[in-house]
Design a protein around this motif. Structure first.
Motif, PDB file in Angstrom:
ATOM      1  N   ILE A 186      52.830  46.743  37.901  1.00  0.00           N
ATOM      2  CA  ILE A 186      51.670  46.091  38.543  1.00  0.00           C
ATOM      3  C   ILE A 186      50.378  46.722  38.043  1.00  0.00           C
ATOM      4  CG2 ILE A 186      50.508  45.760  40.744  1.00  0.00           C
ATOM      5  CD1 ILE A 186      53.291  45.530  42.022  1.00  0.00           C
ATOM      6  N   PHE A 187      50.339  48.041  38.017  1.00  0.00           N
ATOM      7  CA  PHE A 187      49.117  48.726  37.591  1.00  0.00           C
ATOM      8  C   PHE A 187      48.830  48.464  36.107  1.00  0.00           C
ATOM      9  CE2 PHE A 187      50.434  51.966  41.015  1.00  0.00           C
ATOM     10  CZ  PHE A 187      49.862  51.172  42.002  1.00  0.00           C
ATOM     11  N   LYS A 188      49.876  48.306  35.297  1.00  0.00           N
ATOM     12  CA  LYS A 188      49.663  47.978  33.886  1.00  0.00           C
ATOM     13  C   LYS A 188      49.042  46.592  33.741  1.00  0.00           C
ATOM     14  CE  LYS A 188      53.300  50.838  31.819  1.00  0.00           C
ATOM     15  NZ  LYS A 188      54.581  50.847  31.077  1.00  0.00           N
ATOM     16  N   ILE A 189      49.529  45.629  34.536  1.00  0.00           N
ATOM     17  CA  ILE A 189      48.961  44.271  34.461  1.00  0.00           C
ATOM     18  C   ILE A 189      47.506  44.285  34.875  1.00  0.00           C
ATOM     19  CG2 ILE A 189      49.138  41.961  35.432  1.00  0.00           C
ATOM     20  CD1 ILE A 189      52.160  42.448  35.694  1.00  0.00           C
ATOM     21  N   ILE A 190      47.184  45.023  35.952  1.00  0.00           N
ATOM     22  CA  ILE A 190      45.794  45.092  36.408  1.00  0.00           C
ATOM     23  C   ILE A 190      44.921  45.753  35.352  1.00  0.00           C
ATOM     24  CG2 ILE A 190      44.292  46.092  38.161  1.00  0.00           C
ATOM     25  CD1 ILE A 190      46.647  45.815  40.128  1.00  0.00           C
ATOM     26  N   ALA A 191      45.434  46.841  34.751  1.00  0.00           N
ATOM     27  CA  ALA A 191      44.661  47.510  33.695  1.00  0.00           C
ATOM     28  C   ALA A 191      44.493  46.603  32.483  1.00  0.00           C
ATOM     29  CB  ALA A 191      45.350  48.819  33.306  1.00  0.00           C
ATOM     30  N   SER A 192      45.517  45.796  32.180  1.00  0.00           N
ATOM     31  CA  SER A 192      45.401  44.891  31.035  1.00  0.00           C
ATOM     32  C   SER A 192      44.308  43.851  31.249  1.00  0.00           C
ATOM     33  CB  SER A 192      46.748  44.217  30.779  1.00  0.00           C
ATOM     34  OG  SER A 192      47.059  43.317  31.835  1.00  0.00           O
ATOM     35  N   ILE A 193      44.126  43.416  32.498  1.00  0.00           N
ATOM     36  CA  ILE A 193      43.046  42.462  32.786  1.00  0.00           C
ATOM     37  C   ILE A 193      41.697  43.091  32.478  1.00  0.00           C
ATOM     38  CG2 ILE A 193      41.931  41.165  34.634  1.00  0.00           C
ATOM     39  CD1 ILE A 193      44.683  40.816  35.909  1.00  0.00           C
ATOM     40  N   LEU A 194      41.533  44.366  32.844  1.00  0.00           N
ATOM     41  CA  LEU A 194      40.265  45.044  32.543  1.00  0.00           C
ATOM     42  C   LEU A 194      40.051  45.149  31.032  1.00  0.00           C
ATOM     43  CD1 LEU A 194      40.296  47.947  35.187  1.00  0.00           C
ATOM     44  CD2 LEU A 194      39.001  45.823  35.253  1.00  0.00           C
ATOM     45  N   HIS A 195      41.111  45.487  30.296  1.00  0.00           N
ATOM     46  CA  HIS A 195      40.974  45.572  28.834  1.00  0.00           C
ATOM     47  C   HIS A 195      40.715  44.204  28.223  1.00  0.00           C
ATOM     48  CE1 HIS A 195      41.825  49.803  28.374  1.00  0.00           C
ATOM     49  NE2 HIS A 195      42.906  49.698  29.155  1.00  0.00           N
ATOM     50  N   LEU A 196      41.308  43.155  28.790  1.00  0.00           N
ATOM     51  CA  LEU A 196      41.075  41.807  28.282  1.00  0.00           C
ATOM     52  C   LEU A 196      39.605  41.411  28.427  1.00  0.00           C
ATOM     53  CD1 LEU A 196      42.210  39.161  27.135  1.00  0.00           C
ATOM     54  CD2 LEU A 196      42.719  38.459  29.481  1.00  0.00           C
ATOM     55  N   GLY A 197      38.996  41.832  29.497  1.00  0.00           N
ATOM     56  CA  GLY A 197      37.584  41.521  29.667  1.00  0.00           C
ATOM     57  C   GLY A 197      36.689  42.208  28.671  1.00  0.00           C
ATOM     58  N   ASN A 198      37.152  43.324  28.113  1.00  0.00           N
ATOM     59  CA  ASN A 198      36.358  44.062  27.135  1.00  0.00           C
ATOM     60  C   ASN A 198      36.658  43.653  25.694  1.00  0.00           C
ATOM     61  OD1 ASN A 198      35.289  45.429  29.281  1.00  0.00           O
ATOM     62  ND2 ASN A 198      35.553  47.459  28.386  1.00  0.00           N
ATOM     63  N   VAL A 199      37.561  42.687  25.505  1.00  0.00           N
ATOM     64  CA  VAL A 199      37.849  42.214  24.146  1.00  0.00           C
ATOM     65  C   VAL A 199      36.605  41.488  23.608  1.00  0.00           C
ATOM     66  CG1 VAL A 199      39.252  40.661  22.778  1.00  0.00           C
ATOM     67  CG2 VAL A 199      40.322  42.063  24.556  1.00  0.00           C
ATOM     68  N   GLU A 200      36.131  41.932  22.461  1.00  0.00           N
ATOM     69  CA  GLU A 200      34.889  41.400  21.888  1.00  0.00           C
ATOM     70  C   GLU A 200      35.221  40.226  20.948  1.00  0.00           C
ATOM     71  OE1 GLU A 200      30.938  42.911  19.412  1.00  0.00           O
ATOM     72  OE2 GLU A 200      32.580  44.303  19.895  1.00  0.00           O
ATOM     73  N   ILE A 201      34.676  39.057  21.257  1.00  0.00           N
ATOM     74  CA  ILE A 201      34.871  37.840  20.454  1.00  0.00           C
ATOM     75  C   ILE A 201      33.617  37.624  19.618  1.00  0.00           C
ATOM     76  CG2 ILE A 201      35.322  35.373  20.542  1.00  0.00           C
ATOM     77  CD1 ILE A 201      36.688  35.809  23.225  1.00  0.00           C
ATOM     78  N   CYS A 202      33.781  37.596  18.324  1.00  0.00           N
ATOM     79  CA  CYS A 202      32.642  37.463  17.411  1.00  0.00           C
ATOM     80  C   CYS A 202      32.595  36.025  16.866  1.00  0.00           C
ATOM     81  CB  CYS A 202      32.757  38.450  16.244  1.00  0.00           C
ATOM     82  SG  CYS A 202      32.869  40.166  16.771  1.00  0.00           S
ATOM     83  N   SER A 203      31.405  35.498  16.805  1.00  0.00           N
ATOM     84  CA  SER A 203      31.221  34.125  16.314  1.00  0.00           C
ATOM     85  C   SER A 203      31.113  34.144  14.783  1.00  0.00           C
ATOM     86  CB  SER A 203      29.969  33.512  16.930  1.00  0.00           C
ATOM     87  OG  SER A 203      29.748  32.221  16.409  1.00  0.00           O
ATOM     88  N   GLU A 204      31.706  33.070  14.159  1.00  0.00           N
ATOM     89  CA  GLU A 204      31.585  32.925  12.710  1.00  0.00           C
ATOM     90  C   GLU A 204      30.233  32.282  12.376  1.00  0.00           C
ATOM     91  OE1 GLU A 204      33.489  34.130  10.629  1.00  0.00           O
ATOM     92  OE2 GLU A 204      35.357  34.554  11.698  1.00  0.00           O
ATOM     93  N   ARG A 205      29.975  32.218  11.093  1.00  0.00           N
ATOM     94  CA  ARG A 205      28.667  31.704  10.680  1.00  0.00           C
ATOM     95  C   ARG A 205      28.486  30.233  11.007  1.00  0.00           C
ATOM     96  NH1 ARG A 205      27.735  34.458   4.671  1.00  0.00           N
ATOM     97  NH2 ARG A 205      27.721  36.648   5.395  1.00  0.00           N
ATOM     98  N   ASP A 206      29.583  29.465  10.919  1.00  0.00           N
ATOM     99  CA  ASP A 206      29.437  28.030  11.184  1.00  0.00           C
ATOM    100  C   ASP A 206      29.193  27.742  12.668  1.00  0.00           C
ATOM    101  OD1 ASP A 206      31.835  28.783  12.161  1.00  0.00           O
ATOM    102  OD2 ASP A 206      33.035  27.341  11.034  1.00  0.00           O
ATOM    103  N   GLY A 207      29.459  28.717  13.564  1.00  0.00           N
ATOM    104  CA  GLY A 207      29.218  28.533  14.978  1.00  0.00           C
ATOM    105  C   GLY A 207      30.311  27.777  15.695  1.00  0.00           C
ATOM    106  N   GLU A 208      31.262  27.174  14.948  1.00  0.00           N
ATOM    107  CA  GLU A 208      32.321  26.405  15.595  1.00  0.00           C
ATOM    108  C   GLU A 208      33.636  27.178  15.656  1.00  0.00           C
ATOM    109  OE1 GLU A 208      32.707  22.762  13.540  1.00  0.00           O
ATOM    110  OE2 GLU A 208      30.743  21.973  14.191  1.00  0.00           O
ATOM    111  N   SER A 209      33.670  28.337  15.103  1.00  0.00           N
ATOM    112  CA  SER A 209      34.873  29.157  15.141  1.00  0.00           C
ATOM    113  C   SER A 209      34.481  30.591  15.473  1.00  0.00           C
ATOM    114  CB  SER A 209      35.617  29.098  13.802  1.00  0.00           C
ATOM    115  OG  SER A 209      34.782  29.588  12.758  1.00  0.00           O
TER     116      SER A 209
END
Length: 1830
Positions: free
Chosen positions: A323-346
């Motif tokens: 249970i604690f691993k799943i809760i911790a994984s949610i916190l790490h998921l929120g910190n995953v950085e999504i970078c936009s490509e140059r075209d803006g659509e990906s």
């Protein structure tokens, strides 16, 4: 209404700030007037417009007597301002957070921790009717529990309110009540598991919001299941609409769910190292609110409680970590950085992202797959499948949706696991549901969540309205009142708007099915469909929102986000990755029914499978199409079905302010919530009918003042009330007569109160008029009498003053005559005296002149003589002094040299040895040698003189020859030789002068040193004086404190003894409870079915009975001995319980431990003695200082002796000096004085020392007065030690100094030994005196105690005689005389028995010897001889002649029959006419015979069977007071018999010689005495429990409700709760108990205990405990009931208590400790009656209420309620003044309610029996014919 708007009428008018404001009409209002003239509370006037275009007529205010009522329906005027004002007054002034409003409990959040939820409060509300106590959540819970048990119908408690109103806390306390009252009957601890679910649900479902620090972000319905005996057997939880959006977003100053912060706060733990967590500030999902902390909350401690709750519910440690691993994984998921490509659509995610790595590792999934599907999505068509890129925003939304989805599934899994832990296989008989659901919400921006919440509240409000309407209808039908339809608000159209076909939810689901559906299209459909609905509106300025008119308010909802939240879509590719997790728990979270068994496959296989099987995803898609709105509507319908099938109870939580301030009330916010929660709707429904309802007796008692005397003569109260109402109220529609009650329209009770107040007012005016006239007449008579008295005294005064003037005039003439005579005589005498004086001085002058001439001549002659003699003497003295000085200087030089040589010799070791061996003989030898040497010296001097003479003659001859020769040689050298001789003589003279000066300086220095030593001795003397004074003061202080310390130690020991006894008896009670639990479990195993019906048994009830002797293995008695425990485990529990021998071994171990404890206690006392001895160190220091002074004194003596010898030597040579002799004599005198003073101080120090030693020993004697001989033994080693120490010091002093100088003539040694003997003699005398004084003191104490007892008996007899009639007095005096003669006869009998004592002893010895002879002969031969037969016959003859020994013989096989007839089947009335405690005597006589024949098995078997049989009987009759009292008396008597006949001297002091002969001879039954003592304590506790259970329903009614003083009690209007369904008005209920019934019951208890022969001391303890129970129950009800806190109740209480004290005096039970148990309720009654206005009153209250705690005093003052207009309420300022004075109160307890379960420790005093066993008669009715008298 206009008829009531007269001048001085108080009304309510609207106010923009306070909602409603109070005003008073200053001018009568007439119909048609457009203005109402008012005066506000601040004395300002205003004009209030009235009319169709303006305002309606204002609401009327209730009378002050009705303000602050417990139930809002008790108010005469039921409207919004009255409700708001009543709540405000109760909340702010009285600090009452609970108020009834019909069937609704209104709970206002105090934002402060209140001490009103303890276990004692639960016990106080348990079993009480709902209207009898103050409003409380426990009262609602008790009502639900009672109705479930009585009606056998399921119940529900619906708790609703805004966020922060306290819903969760209220639900939690309701569940705590059920867990306490309906605790599980076995050891499963279901109630603890139910309570343990709360911290878990708070952690995963609660969060901080702007309105509440612990806001529940979901709704829950908890069903608590009960069995047929109404014990908790399990529970089930259903949740509704978790706020998933909070996982990924929080507003400012809000937090995510608590579990995230708890886990981050505990991240430093080693087991959480793999979670890779840091502070919550480092994670996006927990830092959006910008404040991660809550004031006063420790997340780490809360996390620890959460883990403990998981463990209690059976969640494994591995599952917890998952249970604690799943809760911790949610916190790490929120910190995953999504970078936009140059075209803006990906977009893309870096594979090196640590948070993505941690997310994958924690969930056990493939990193590459998750990284891919977080940035891509799959589109499936009918022909093929596409993979499409997502923009950064779309990927972020998908990531957040995944996080919400994971948390939601985890939340559901935890809830499901909790339900599994709370589930039971036992069949559920009924349940109570607790619904904790969100209240009506409206914000600036309202979205899908608020829409669902308000939809649920619409459904609940509809159910609430229908239930209220139903109850009103049932009430009218029950009372046979004509039923009229009441119009109430029906919100069914609004519900249809939401949930009907093509309603809002239907259109929303339809739009969600459209592929390209949008929120705007859905809004347009709403406009088109529902614009015509009266509950739906379209905003003017917006096309993306809509308005729904709810029952509470209009709410505008923003359409944005409705579709997305309703769909709650998550991409299936991400879910499939989670399904393939290598962790079983993660995979199980997302598996549905069809896919659970599917094995995981590779990525290629899955891709092929997706393309090939096109229909495969359709099934989950259909399941997925169930929208959130559809699911919520289904669960809500299920909830409503459940609620409709139960009896609901409503709790409405109100949030008083938005600032979370303690006891701050915002009227505007409160009104909004009252309107929203349906409270005002309840008021409106109630006010539409007949809201005020009175029973006929209450109405008669309240308004009897309005009746006529002829009406009061009618016996039928119902008819009297009807006539009165028909006379007072002309409109018959304003009231209705029911079967048991009178129903009134709104305002009619206020009208009746006004008539009653007017009646009282007119009566008061008439009384005042009469009293004032009487006072004026009395005043006039006093003034008239005073005027006549003043005139009489004035005339007398004038006459006396004139007579005094005449006397003074005559006296003045006499005084003038005498004065003139004296003046003339004095003048004559003065002249005569002057003449005589002048003559005398003249004659004297001439005589003195002649005398001076002779005197001068004589003085001149004397002066001449003296001068001439002085000149001659001066010349002589000068020559003599010069010679003496020269001689002294020379002799001093010579003496110093000799002294130095002697000192060198004296310091040598050989010299010390010589001096130390045979010192006295050496001194005598030395003296003889000195005499011989002096004689030799004289002879040598004489020889030297002769030789000198011969030498002088020869020298003269030689000189003559030399002169002749010189003369021959010439006279030239004579001059030079003479000069040389002169110079030599001068040089010698100068040397002599120098030596003289040096000797004078040395003498002066020595003199100075001696003076300094004398000063030092004087200083030491002064120090000794000061120390003497200090020691005297110390002795006085010790003697003063000695008596105080003894009394304090006795009180402390008594307190410790009581506490130890209390702890032991509590352990025994706990053992009994566990024993009963074991028996109950056995019964449950044996019984397969339960009888139907309601049997309400508290969870902690236990009986004292037991089939097995559990006492033998009680851990409170045995202790943790490993061997015994191992033996118990090997034998088994039941077998070990029946083995008394094992119990004996264990108790022997207990005694050994007790001896060890006593030994440690003895060591502790010895240590205390050592500390006492340290106090004597001061005396030791004084002795050491004395010895130092003595040594210093001896040194001075030595120096003086040397000086004296030197001077004596010089004086013997004839060259002594007067100056040295005078200085020597002066120093010697000073030293003698110092020595005398020192000897005096030494004696004083010795006296002080003996006093100190004696004082310390007296203190030790007072502490251990029981062992004087031991004190004497302890004293002797101390003297030996002191003697050794003194001898050692004396030897050390001998080593350091010469014995001859130190102990001159042996005086110091003799003085020391003499003082030592004196000290020993004094100490021996002190010891004997102390022993004598202690014996005398003990004898005096005994005599005083006897006299005191005799005096008490005489006083009791005197009080009884005074209260009797003359005939009874004669009879009583005859009885006293008979008693006296009987006592004298007994004394004479004892004297005769003492005289026969020796004869009996000899007979006894003779029997023993003969028996031994008989046994010896029997052992020698087996064949009977003639002589042996003769001896046997002789013995037989003697045995026939001897008396009956008081023993009963029985066969071993008859033991079961004996126990059955004597214990199991015994009825107390069967032996009522015989000797009290007859079974105990019979059993003991059987035990005596077994002891006589030395059969240990028989003794063991009989005692074990007896104890077990008594336990079985008590268990079977656990509610029978008579049976319990009977066996308590017999058990205690059997215990006393075992003590009396044990042979111990301590128990034989009051025995007769015959009883001493009957003592046990072979066995020591001390262990069984302990077992019987414990059994007696258990029976006593059961007796108290039975008596309290019998008295419990009587106490409140008798002490608080019955009219002990007629016409004193007044009745106030009652609300709905006083007429609730829990009370049966027709049956009369428990209110029929009066004080006479309670006192009669106490008398019955007392008589039963007396008839059964229970010891009077035990009976006194029972009465004391029962009086404490009466006090505790009465005080608790007084503290929880507002209606009884009045002046009249205080008067009733004081009268009732006085009656109970009178009962005590009549039974001779009036003891101070018994009366002290009633002290709190006595002071509470006084508090209700004292004045409560000024600061002096506050000070008096604080000094008066010493037995009440501070919360109790404040609570009573807050509850104090005036019963009419002539009493005044207690002001808030006065209560604050009391609170400020209470911190230094005598009783510092913070407890509000008294502990009703407190039991005083019982003490069984030893009371020997005077009954002779040989005279005991056994009645034939007992069927004990098999017993033989021995």
């Amino acid at each position: 209404m206009s008829s009531g708007l007269f001048q001085y009428t108080r009304v309510w008018i609207p106010d923009p700030d306070e909602v409603w404001r109070s005003a008073e009409i200053i001018k009568d209002y007439k119909d048609g007037d457009s203005i109402l003239h008012l005066k506000l509370e601040d004395e300002t006037t205003t004009e209030y417009p009235i009319g169709p275009k303006h305002n309606q007529l204002p609401f009327l205010r209730n009378p002050d007597i009705l303000v602050g009522e417990n139930d809002l329906t008790a108010l005469s005027y039921l409207h919004e301002p009255a409700v708001l004002h009543n709540l405000k007054v109760r909340f702010l002034e009285s600090n009452h957070i609970y108020t009834y409003c019909g069937i609704v409990l209104v709970a206002i959040n105090p934002y402060e921790q209140l001490h009103i939820y303890g276990e004692e409060v639960i016990n106080a509300y348990s079993g009480q009717n709902m209207g009898d106590m103050d409003p409380h959540i426990f009262a609602v819970a008790e009502e639900a529990y009672k109705q479930m048990a009585r009606d056998e119908k399921n119940q529900s408690i619906i708790v609703s309110g805004e966020s922060g109103a306290g819903k969760t806390v209220s639900a939690k306390y309701a569940m705590r009540f059920f867990a306490t009252v309906g605790g599980s009957a076995n050891d499963t601890n279901v109630e603890e598991k139910v309570l343990a679910s709360s911290p878990i649900m708070e952690a995963i479902g609660n969060a901080k919001t702007t309105r509440n620090d612990n806001s529940s972000r979901f709704g829950k319905y908890i069903q608590i299941g009960f069995d047929r005996r109404y014990h908790i057997i399990g529970a089930n939880m259903r949740t509704y609409l978790l706020e998933k959006s909070r996982v990924v977003f929080q507003a400012e100053d809000e937090r995510n769910y608590h579990i995230f912060y708890q886990l981050c706060a505990s991240s430093s733990l080693p087991e959480f190292k793999d979670l890779a967590l840091t502070s919550a500030e480092d994670f996006t999902f927990t830092s959006l609110g910008e404040n991660i902390f809550i004031e006063g909350v420790n997340d780490a401690k809360d996390f620890k409680k959460t883990r403990e709750a998981f463990m209690l519910l059976g969640v494994k440690e591995s599952h917890q970590m998952s249970i604690f691993k799943i809760i911790a994984s949610i916190l790490h998921l929120g910190n995953v950085e999504i970078c936009s490509e140059r075209d803006g659509e990906s977009c893309r995610i870096s594979r090196d992202d640590p948070h993505l790595q941690h997310f994958s590792d924690l969930l056990g999934i493939e990193l590459e797959q998750m990284e891919h599907w977080l940035c891509h999505r799959k589109l499936v068509t009918s022909t093929e499948t596409y993979v499409k890129n997502m923009s950064r925003a779309q990927a972020s939304n998908a990531r957040d949706a995944l996080a919400k989805h994971i948390y939601a599934h985890l939340f559901d899994w935890i809830v499901e696991h909790i339900n599994k832990a709370l589930h039971t296989s036992t069949k559920q008989h009924s349940f109570i549901g607790v619904l904790d659901i969100y209240g009506f919400e409206t914000f600036e921006i309202n979205s899908f969540e608020q829409f669902c919440i308000n939809y649920a509240n619409e459904k609940l409000q509809q159910q609430f309205n229908s239930h209220v309407f139903k109850l009103e209808q049932e009430e009218y039908m029950k009372e046979q009142i004509p039923w009229t339809l009441i119009d109430f608000y029906d919100n069914q159209p609004c519900i249809d708007l939401i949930e009907a076909k093509l309603g809002i939810l239907d259109l929303l689901d339809e739009e969600c099915k459209v592929p390209k559906g949008t929120d705007q299209n859905w809004a347009q459909k709403l406009y088109d469909r529902h614009t015509s609905s009266e509950h739906f509106q379209k905003p003017r300025m917006s096309n993306r929102s809509f308005i729904v008119i709810h029952f509470a308010d209009k709410v505008e909802y923003q359409c944005d986000g409705f579709l997305e939240k309703n769909r709650d879509t998550v991409y299936e590719e991400q879910i499939n990755i989670l399904k393939a997790s290598k962790f079983q728990l993660v995979a199980d979270l997302f598996q549905d029914g069809k896919d659970v068994a599917a094995p995981p496959s590779s990525s290629k296989a899955s891709r092929i499978k997706v393309r090939a099987a096109i229909p495969a995803p359709k099934a989950p898609n259909r399941e997925h199409r169930k929208t959130v709105g559809h699911q919520f509507r289904s669960s809500l319908h299920l909830l409503m079905e459940t609620l409709n099938a139960t009896t609901p109870h409503y709790v409405r939580c109100i949030k008083p302010n938005d600032c979370k301030e303690a006891f701050s009330f915002d009227s505007r916010r409160a009104v909004q919530q009252l309107r929203a929660c349906g409270v005002l709707e309840t008021i409106r429904i109630s006010a539409a009918g007949y809201p005020s309802r009175w029973t006929y007796p209450d109405f008669f008692n309240r308004y009897r003042v309005l009746m006529k005397k002829t009406d009061l003569a009618i016996g039928d109260k119902k008819l009297v009330c009807k006539k009165l109402l028909e006379t007072l109220i002309k409109d018959p529609d304003k009231f209705q007569f029911g079967k048991t009650k009178i129903f009134f329209r709104a305002g009619q009770v206020a009208y009746l109160e006004k008539l009653r107040a007017d009646k009282f007012r007119s009566a008061c005016i008439k009384i005042q008029k009469t009293v004032r006239g009487w006072l004026q007449r009395i005043r006039y008579c006093k003034i008239l009498k005073s005027a006549i008295t003043l005139q009489r005294y004035g005339r007398g005064f004038l006459a006396r003053r004139y007579a005094e003037h005449l006397r003074l005039t005559r006296a003045a003439l006499i005084c003038q005559k005498q004065y003139r005579m004296v003046h003339v005589r004095r003048e004559y005498l003065r002249v005569r005296k002057a003449v005589v004086t002048i003559q005398a001085f003249t004659r004297g002058m001439f005589i003195r002149r002649l005398y001076f001439q002779f005197l001068l001549h004589h003085k001149a002659t004397i002066i001449q003589k003296a001068v001439r003699g002085w000149l001659v003497r001066k010349k002589f003295m000068r020559a003599r002094d010069a010679a003496i000085v020269i001689q002294c200087a020379y002799r001093r030089l010579h003496a110093k040299r000799e002294l130095k040589q002697l000192k060198i010799e004296a310091r040598s070791v050989e010299h010390f040895r010589k001096l130390n061996t045979g010192m006295e003989n050496k001194i005598v030898q030395l003296q003889r040698k000195m005499d011989d040497q002096s004689k030799e010296y004289k002879n040598q001097n004489e020889q030297m003189v002769v030789v000198n003479k011969t030498l002088n003659t020869e020298v003269n001859k030689l000189n003559k020859e030399l002169e002749v020769l010189r003369s021959r040689q010439g006279s030239g050298n004579e001059l030079t030789s003479l000069r040389e001789e002169v110079e030599n003589l001068k040089a010698e003279l100068e040397e002599a002068h120098v030596q003289r000066k040096r000797l004078e300086e040395e003498h002066s220095s020595e003199k100075h040193e001696l003076e300094q030593r004398v000063k030092e001795l004087e200083r030491e003397n002064s120090l000794l004086k000061e120390q003497k004074e200090e020691m005297n003061q110390r002795i006085l202080s010790q003697s003063k404190n000695q008596e105080l310390s003894v009394s304090q130690k006795e009180a402390l020991l008594q307190t410790e003894l009581n506490e130890e006894r209390q702890r032991y008896q509590n352990l025994l009670k706990e053992f009994t409870r566990l024993e009963q639990r074991y028996d109950n479990l056995q019964e449950e195993v044996s019984l397969a079915k339960f009888q139907p019906g309601h049997r309400r048994i508290p969870s902690n009830q236990s009986s004292l009975g037991s089939d097995s002797n559990y006492t033998s293995i009680s851990m409170s008695e045995v202790g943790d001995t490993e061997d015994s425990i191992q033996q118990v485990e090997e034998m088994g529990l039941e077998k070990a319980a029946m083995d008394i021998s094992l119990f004996m071994k264990l108790q022997k171990r207990v005694r050994e431990l007790e001896q060890e404890r006593k030994r440690l206690q003895t060591n502790l006392e010895k240590m205390e003695d050592l500390t006492m001895r340290k106090q004597c160190e001061l005396s030791c220091d004084l002795s050491k200082r004395r010895q130092e002074l003595e040594s210093e004194n001896k040194k001075l003596k030595n120096d003086l002796n040397e000086l004296r010898k030197a001077v004596a030597d010089r004086a013997s040579e004839g060259n002594s000096s007067n100056e040295l002799q005078e200085s020597y004599s002066l120093l010697l005198g000073q030293l003698k004085a110092a020595n005398e003073e020192l000897e005096v101080r030494k004696e004083e120090v010795l006296v002080l020392r003996t006093q100190i030693v004696s004082n310390s020993k007296q203190t030790e004697t007072s502490n251990h007065i029981d062992s004087v001989s031991a004190w004497t033994k302890n004293k002797k080693p101390v003297d030996n030690e002191e003697a050794l120490q003194a001898d050692h010091e004396l030897r050390e002093s001998k080593k350091g100094q010469d014995w001859g100088y130190l102990n001159e003539d042996g005086e110091l040694g003799l003085a020391y030994h003499g003082l030592k003997q004196v000290a020993r003699l004094l100490e021996a005398q002190l010891q004997s005196q102390t022993r004598q004084y202690s014996d005398e003191l003990e004898a005096l104490h005994t005599q005083i105690e006897l006299l005191r007892n005799d005096l008490e008996k005489k006083q009791e007899q005197l009080s009884q005689i005074v209260a009797l009639s003359p005939e009874d007095k004669v009879e009583f005096s005859v009885q006293l005389e008979i008693t006296r003669l009987t006592n004298e006869n007994l004394d004479m009998k004892e004297m005769v028995e003492k005289l026969d004592k020796n004869e009996r002893k000899l007979k006894k010895q003779l029997r023993i010897y003969m028996k031994k002879v008989q046994e010896l002969e029997a052992s020698q031969t087996m064949q009977p001889s003639r002589s042996r037969g003769e001896l046997t016959r002789q013995v037989t003859v003697q045995r026939k002649e001897k008396d009956f020994e008081g023993m009963l013989e029985y066969h071993k096989d008859d033991e079961a029959l004996l126990v059955k007839n004597l214990i199991t089947d015994m009825k107390p009335n069967a032996v009522s006419a015989t000797v009290p405690c007859l079974p105990a005597y019979i059993l003991f006589m059987c035990i005596r015979h077994a002891d006589y024949i030395n059969d240990d098995q028989k003794v063991h078997s009989l005692l074990t069977a007896t104890i077990n049989a008594i336990k079985k009987v008590l268990k079977r009759n656990n509610n029978d007071f008579e049976m319990t009292s009977f066996w308590l008396a017999n058990t205690s008597r059997l215990l006393h018999c075992l003590k009396q006949y044990s042979g111990d001297e301590a128990f034989m002091t009051q025995n007769t010689p015959k009883q001493n002969e009957h003592c046990l001879k072979n066995f020591d039954l001390a262990e069984y005495r302990q077992v019987l003592s414990d059994l007696s304590i258990q029976i006593y506790q059961q007796l108290i429990k039975v008596a309290e259970a019998i008295m419990q329903p009587m106490i409140v009614s008798a002490m608080l409700e019955s009219d002990s003083i007629p016409s004193l009690a007044a009745v106030k209007p009652m609300g709905y709760r006083n007429r609730s369904s829990s009370m049966d008005c027709e049956s009369g209920g428990p209110g029929s108990y009066t004080l006479e019934v309670l006192i009669r019951q106490l008398g019955q208890f007392y008589s039963i205990m007396g008839d059964h022969g229970l010891d009077p001391e035990i009976g006194q303890q029972v009465i004391r405990q029962l009086f404490y129970s009466i006090n505790a129950v009465t005080l608790n009800n007084l503290l929880l009931r507002k209606d009884v806190c009045s002046w009249s109740t205080g008067m009733q209480l004081r009268y009732n208590i006085s009656q109970m004290e009178e009962w005590l005096r009549g039974r001779n039970q009036h003891r101070q400790e018994t009366v002290d148990t009633m002290l709190p309720i006595i002071q509470a009654a006084q508090l209700l009656q004292v004045k409560k206005k000024t600061s002096q009153d506050a000070e008096a209250i604080c000094s008066l209420c010493t037995a009440l705690s501070s919360p109790q005093i404040v609570k009573i003052l807050n509850l104090y309620t005036p019963l009419n207009e002539f009493e005044e309420r207690v002001t808030v300022s006065f209560i604050r003044d009391i609170q400020n004075r209470l911190p230094g109160h005598v009783n510092d307890s913070k407890q509000l309610l008294a502990d009703t379960k407190h039991t005083f420790p019982v003490l069984f005093p030893y009371t020997p029996s005077q009954l002779s066993l040989e005279t005991l008669h056994i009645p034939a009715s007992l069927s004990l014919d098999f017993l033989n008298r021995v």
